[in-house]
Design an enzyme around this catalytic site. Structure first.
Site, PDB file in Angstrom:
ATOM      1  N   CYS A  26     -16.468  71.461  48.683  1.00 33.58           N
ATOM      2  CA  CYS A  26     -16.816  72.701  47.976  1.00 33.58           C
ATOM      3  C   CYS A  26     -16.662  73.919  48.887  1.00 33.58           C
ATOM      4  CB  CYS A  26     -18.252  72.595  47.473  1.00 33.58           C
ATOM      5  SG  CYS A  26     -18.918  74.147  46.842  1.00 33.58           S
ATOM      6  N   GLU A  73     -20.721  86.049  43.153  1.00 32.84           N
ATOM      7  CA  GLU A  73     -19.629  85.863  42.198  1.00 32.84           C
ATOM      8  C   GLU A  73     -20.137  85.316  40.864  1.00 32.84           C
ATOM      9  OE1 GLU A  73     -15.634  85.403  44.423  1.00 32.84           O
ATOM     10  OE2 GLU A  73     -16.773  83.627  44.867  1.00 32.84           O
TER      11      GLU A  73
HETATM   12  N1  SAH Z   1     -24.892  73.475  43.596  1.00 35.75           N
HETATM   13  C1  SAH Z   1     -24.821  73.024  42.276  1.00 35.75           C
HETATM   14  C2  SAH Z   1     -24.142  73.982  41.326  1.00 35.75           C
HETATM   15  C3  SAH Z   1     -22.926  74.698  41.809  1.00 35.75           C
HETATM   16  S1  SAH Z   1     -21.477  73.784  42.012  1.00 35.75           S
HETATM   17  C4  SAH Z   1     -24.185  71.656  42.235  1.00 35.75           C
HETATM   18  O1  SAH Z   1     -23.627  71.239  43.223  1.00 35.75           O
HETATM   19  O2  SAH Z   1     -24.278  71.018  41.195  1.00 35.75           O
HETATM   20  C5  SAH Z   1     -20.904  73.459  40.356  1.00 35.75           C
HETATM   21  C6  SAH Z   1     -20.065  72.199  40.241  1.00 35.75           C
HETATM   22  O3  SAH Z   1     -18.787  72.350  40.875  1.00 35.75           O
HETATM   23  C7  SAH Z   1     -20.727  71.008  40.903  1.00 35.75           C
HETATM   24  O4  SAH Z   1     -20.604  69.859  40.119  1.00 35.75           O
HETATM   25  C8  SAH Z   1     -19.888  70.879  42.154  1.00 35.75           C
HETATM   26  O5  SAH Z   1     -19.994  69.626  42.739  1.00 35.75           O
HETATM   27  C9  SAH Z   1     -18.514  71.190  41.660  1.00 35.75           C
HETATM   28  N2  SAH Z   1     -17.552  71.505  42.708  1.00 35.75           N
HETATM   29  C10 SAH Z   1     -17.801  71.989  43.938  1.00 35.75           C
HETATM   30  N3  SAH Z   1     -16.641  72.154  44.618  1.00 35.75           N
HETATM   31  C11 SAH Z   1     -15.646  71.785  43.793  1.00 35.75           C
HETATM   32  C12 SAH Z   1     -14.222  71.767  43.925  1.00 35.75           C
HETATM   33  N4  SAH Z   1     -13.614  72.192  44.999  1.00 35.75           N
HETATM   34  N5  SAH Z   1     -13.505  71.327  42.865  1.00 35.75           N
HETATM   35  C13 SAH Z   1     -14.109  70.933  41.723  1.00 35.75           C
HETATM   36  N6  SAH Z   1     -15.447  70.946  41.542  1.00 35.75           N
HETATM   37  C14 SAH Z   1     -16.217  71.359  42.571  1.00 35.75           C
HETATM   38 FE1  SF4 Z   2     -23.732  73.691  47.308  1.00 37.48          FE
HETATM   39 FE2  SF4 Z   2     -22.633  71.288  47.168  1.00 37.48          FE
HETATM   40 FE3  SF4 Z   2     -23.132  72.702  44.918  1.00 37.48          FE
HETATM   41 FE4  SF4 Z   2     -21.177  73.477  46.611  1.00 37.48          FE
HETATM   42  S1  SF4 Z   2     -21.248  71.583  45.410  1.00 37.48           S
HETATM   43  S2  SF4 Z   2     -22.696  74.778  45.638  1.00 37.48           S
HETATM   44  S3  SF4 Z   2     -22.105  72.938  48.598  1.00 37.48           S
HETATM   45  S4  SF4 Z   2     -24.613  71.869  46.365  1.00 37.48           S
END
Ligand code: SAH
Ligand code: SF4
Length: 361
Positions: A129, A102
């Site tokens: 997440c 995506e």
């Molecule tokens: N894996 C990396 C990048 C992808 S996630 C990381 O975790 O940083 C990108 C951002 O979205 C991260 O800050 C993550 O913590 C946040 N995120 C994940 N699930 C989320 C949710 N349900 N609502 C809001 N932010 C979320």
């Molecule tokens: Fe992976 Fe956590 Fe980032 Fe979601 S928030 S993409 S589970 S590292």
């Protein structure tokens, strides 16, 4: 005679030029007997004209073109699905052997951000997440990361959308630092003046803090860094991010500080991401703790209202709570941004990317 030969079989034995940064492309081209300057010419065709047909590269000799054709390919997987949100956000889905990638385009007044994926699924399984709730499939290849930008640019051009991609964030599916080498090569292509030519201040790598990889990253590439902190202490972080048991807050922030010392892209400090979860990490006390934790780290804080997904029991903090939390930090001198939720109606917001095609009415 060739009827039974599958095109993917042919391409498997060929080098995909979208997997190569300038240095590797040059080595490959020289091995074919091409002149060194043809590297820039071919990159110009690929990243400026989005050309994937060697026959059209008329400034490259016929001899080299035919060798290129025999040994290589320029292949960017196409998007198979497009969802457009009422707020202009677009989510695209690529499908490779039934696995879905995506990519999200987020237009704003004066800029447009492309949020790219680095893995299919994510093995880190942060509880809040959606990406982490599905099985981890694999790392993306360089060409699969690059293809997301390639195809997005092509589509925006075709649709005549003026708001072209100015920023790229590695905030899609997956943990970029678990796919370090491919992500770094992809960033080299994004930065290259003959590649996408973006400035390092317009590329953000977001990580939950894979410390050994972050320690290496500072010697590999300079881009804006965002740390997914999401908790003001190890007790809470352990509850919502299993990776914290391996790399706790202290070692993640120390590693981030070291990255800062090497970096020009982060002159104004790093970004700290903090998802707002009702009754879990959003109290006044938590804000005070967070301020204390970050007092010696040049940073701006991004508060992210939590985006819900099916099967999760978290609740997003209400706006009043988020504003109070933000103001406690602001009063202590921090720059705090409350992130706008974009593309929620098409499941394109942070943490909502699952690689599953959801049918809408
Ligand atoms: N894996 C990396 C990048 C992808 S996630 C990381 O975790 O940083 C990108 C951002 O979205 C991260 O800050 C993550 O913590 C946040 N995120 C994940 N699930 C989320 C949710 N349900 N609502 C809001 N932010 C979320
Ligand atoms: Fe992976 Fe956590 Fe980032 Fe979601 S928030 S993409 S589970 S590292």
């Amino acid at each position: 005679m060739y009827k039974n030969i599958n095109i993917t079989q042919i391409s498997k034995s060929k080098i995909n030029l979208l997997d190569l940064n300038r240095k590797k492309l040059k080595i490959f081209l020289m091995s074919l007997g091409a002149k060194s300057f043809s590297t820039q010419q071919i990159m110009h065709w690929m990243y400026n004209h989005y050309c994937d047909d060697f026959n059209k590269m008329l400034n490259i000799s016929i001899k080299i073109r035919s060798k290129l054709y025999e040994q290589s390919i320029i292949f960017a997987s196409k998007f198979i699905e497009e969802r457009i949100s009422f707020d202009g956000t677009i989510k695209w889905i690529t499908s490779i052997n039934d696995q879905k990638i995506e990519t999200v385009y987020i237009p704003e007044k004066k800029r447009a951000t492309l949020c790219v994926s680095s893995q299919i699924g994510c093995p880190l399984k942060c509880h809040f997440c959606a990406t982490g709730q599905n099985n981890f499939q694999r790392n993306l290849k360089v060409s699969e990361i690059i293809a997301q930008i390639w195809q997005a640019n092509k589509i925006l051009k075709k649709k005549n959308i003026k708001n072209r991609i100015t920023n790229i964030v590695f905030m899609g599916m997956g943990e970029p630092l678990l796919n370090l080498n491919n992500v770094v090569t992809a960033i080299q292509i994004i930065l290259d003046e003959y590649g996408f030519g973006l400035s390092k201040r317009r590329i953000t790598l977001s990580t939950s803090g894979i410390v050994p990889a972050l320690d290496k990253l500072k010697h590999m590439i300079d881009v804006c860094l965002a740390i997914s902190l999401h908790a003001p202490n190890d007790y809470i972080r352990n509850l919502i991010m299993p990776i914290n048991k391996k790399y706790n807050i202290n070692c993640v922030l120390n590693s981030a500080k070291k990255y800062l010392q090497y970096s020009h892209a982060n002159r104004n400090g790093i970004t700290i991401e903090y998802v707002m979860l009702d009754n879990i990490n959003d109290s006044n006390n938590n804000a005070e703790e967070l301020a204390n934790l970050l007092k010696n780290i040049p940073s701006k804080i991004n508060l992210i209202p939590w985006n819900s997904f099916l099967g999760s029991s978290f609740i997003c903090s209400n706006m009043n709570r988020i504003n109070i939390f933000a103001n406690i930090l602001r009063n202590k001198g921090f720059i705090v941004i409350i992130r706008k939720n974009r593309g929620q109606d098409i499941n394109a917001a942070c943490g909502q990317l699952t690689g599953k095609i959801v049918k809408y009415d």
